[in-house]
Write a protein that holds these residues in place. Structure first.
Motif, PDB file in Angstrom:
ATOM      1  N   ASP A 156     -79.849  45.396  43.166  1.00  0.00           N
ATOM      2  CA  ASP A 156     -79.817  44.236  44.055  1.00  0.00           C
ATOM      3  C   ASP A 156     -79.980  44.653  45.514  1.00  0.00           C
ATOM      4  N   LEU A 157     -79.374  45.774  45.885  1.00  0.00           N
ATOM      5  CA  LEU A 157     -79.534  46.261  47.256  1.00  0.00           C
ATOM      6  C   LEU A 157     -80.977  46.654  47.529  1.00  0.00           C
ATOM      7  N   ILE A 158     -81.629  47.299  46.579  1.00  0.00           N
ATOM      8  CA  ILE A 158     -82.995  47.775  46.782  1.00  0.00           C
ATOM      9  C   ILE A 158     -83.984  46.624  46.875  1.00  0.00           C
ATOM     10  N   TYR A 159     -83.809  45.590  46.053  1.00  0.00           N
ATOM     11  CA  TYR A 159     -84.792  44.508  46.005  1.00  0.00           C
ATOM     12  C   TYR A 159     -84.394  43.284  46.837  1.00  0.00           C
ATOM     13  N   LEU A 160     -83.091  43.069  47.031  1.00  0.00           N
ATOM     14  CA  LEU A 160     -82.633  41.880  47.758  1.00  0.00           C
ATOM     15  C   LEU A 160     -81.969  42.211  49.086  1.00  0.00           C
ATOM     16  N   GLY A 161     -81.503  43.449  49.233  1.00  0.00           N
ATOM     17  CA  GLY A 161     -80.792  43.830  50.451  1.00  0.00           C
ATOM     18  C   GLY A 161     -79.334  43.463  50.441  1.00  0.00           C
ATOM     19  N   THR A 162     -78.869  42.889  49.344  1.00  0.00           N
ATOM     20  CA  THR A 162     -77.459  42.507  49.218  1.00  0.00           C
ATOM     21  C   THR A 162     -77.071  42.518  47.743  1.00  0.00           C
ATOM     22  N   ALA A 163     -75.847  42.906  47.464  1.00  0.00           N
ATOM     23  CA  ALA A 163     -75.327  42.908  46.094  1.00  0.00           C
ATOM     24  C   ALA A 163     -73.943  42.268  46.128  1.00  0.00           C
ATOM     25  N   SER A 164     -73.839  41.074  45.592  1.00  0.00           N
ATOM     26  CA  SER A 164     -72.612  40.287  45.707  1.00  0.00           C
ATOM     27  C   SER A 164     -71.919  40.148  44.360  1.00  0.00           C
ATOM     28  N   ASP A 165     -70.712  40.692  44.260  1.00  0.00           N
ATOM     29  CA  ASP A 165     -69.846  40.482  43.101  1.00  0.00           C
ATOM     30  C   ASP A 165     -69.003  39.249  43.394  1.00  0.00           C
ATOM     31  N   THR A 166     -69.263  38.155  42.671  1.00  0.00           N
ATOM     32  CA  THR A 166     -68.699  36.853  43.022  1.00  0.00           C
ATOM     33  C   THR A 166     -67.844  36.301  41.891  1.00  0.00           C
ATOM     34  N   LEU A 167     -66.627  35.885  42.240  1.00  0.00           N
ATOM     35  CA  LEU A 167     -65.704  35.291  41.271  1.00  0.00           C
ATOM     36  C   LEU A 167     -65.222  33.948  41.788  1.00  0.00           C
ATOM     37  N   ARG A 168     -65.282  32.930  40.928  1.00  0.00           N
ATOM     38  CA  ARG A 168     -64.730  31.604  41.231  1.00  0.00           C
ATOM     39  C   ARG A 168     -63.831  31.205  40.061  1.00  0.00           C
TER      40      ARG A 168
END
Length: 238
Positions: A156-168
């Motif tokens: 995600d960092l390589i292709y999107l520039g951000t890697a978000s681990d998200t919990l709701r």
């Protein structure tokens, strides 16, 4: 049932009575290779497996002619692979995962491993009783929902520039009372109340790259931004 795209879906239900006890549990499970619509025109995607399980139950027991106990529940557990989009060009450079000569990532976009899980559950226990002209029902309940997105921390960092681990998540419990008193043949008084306590949680752990004032990447070493929050709510009604 079984079908194409590696689809398999067993299910079962059981119902009946044993004296004063009535029961109805049921359950189902499904897995296939088309869990989420994917971004390519192909008939299949190498990373789109899903597993989903559901259950439901309704039980009733008559203690006497004027008293009944009831229990109701439902559950859902789902796991999804996030489909990949092959042959994409890397947009960011990550330390340890890029070619030192070209700066291009060594991880193909077809190998990204993003996943999401979803959980929903509810449980209700009830007492119903009649005492002459007075009828009432008391119920206790609990509800839980959870959604968790797990990124591919490097891809995600390589292709999107951000890697978000998200919990709701949302967690609620409470009590409810409904009652009626028959004054005479023409008039009935009804009343009731309820109390609910609900907790919501929002957690985010996001990996990002440092940038300059123009938004250009200044380092291939990512930073972690953590954002954890929650809210407790209480509701009383009469």
């Amino acid at each position: 049932m079984a079908g194409s795209n590696h689809s398999f879906e067993p299910s079962a239900q059981l119902f009946g009575t044993l004296g004063a006890f009535t029961y109805y549990p049921s359950g189902s499970y499904v897995t296939n290779q088309n869990g989420i619509e994917f971004p390519t025109p192909d008939r299949s995607n190498p990373h789109d497996r899903t597993h989903q399980a559901k259950s439901f139950g309704n039980f009733s027991y008559y203690v006497g002619d004027d008293t009944r106990l009831g229990f109701l529940f439902g559950t859902y557990n789902g796991k999804f692979q996030i489909p990949v989009n092959p042959n994409q060009q890397p947009a960011f450079s990550l330390t340890g995962y890029s070619n030192p000569d070209t700066g291009v990532s060594t991880i193909p976009s077809s190998q990204l491993n993003q996943n999401q899980s979803e959980v929903n559950r509810f449980f209700i226990g009830t007492l119903q009783r009649s005492i002459g002209a007075f009828d009432y029902q008391v119920s206790a309940f609990h509800q839980f929902s959870n959604l968790h997105y797990k990124p591919d921390p490097r891809g995600d960092l390589i292709y999107l520039g951000t890697a978000s681990d998200t919990l709701r998540s949302n967690n609620a419990s409470g009590l409810q009372l409904d009652a009626a008193y028959k004054l005479n043949a023409n008039h009935t008084v009804r009343f009731g109340g309820g109390y609910t306590e609900q907790k919501t949680v929002s957690n985010n752990a996001v990996g990002v790259f440092p940038v300059d004032e123009n938004g250009n990447q200044t380092s291939s070493n990512p930073l972690l931004i953590a954002d954890y929050s929650g809210q407790l709510g209480k509701l009383l009604s009469l």
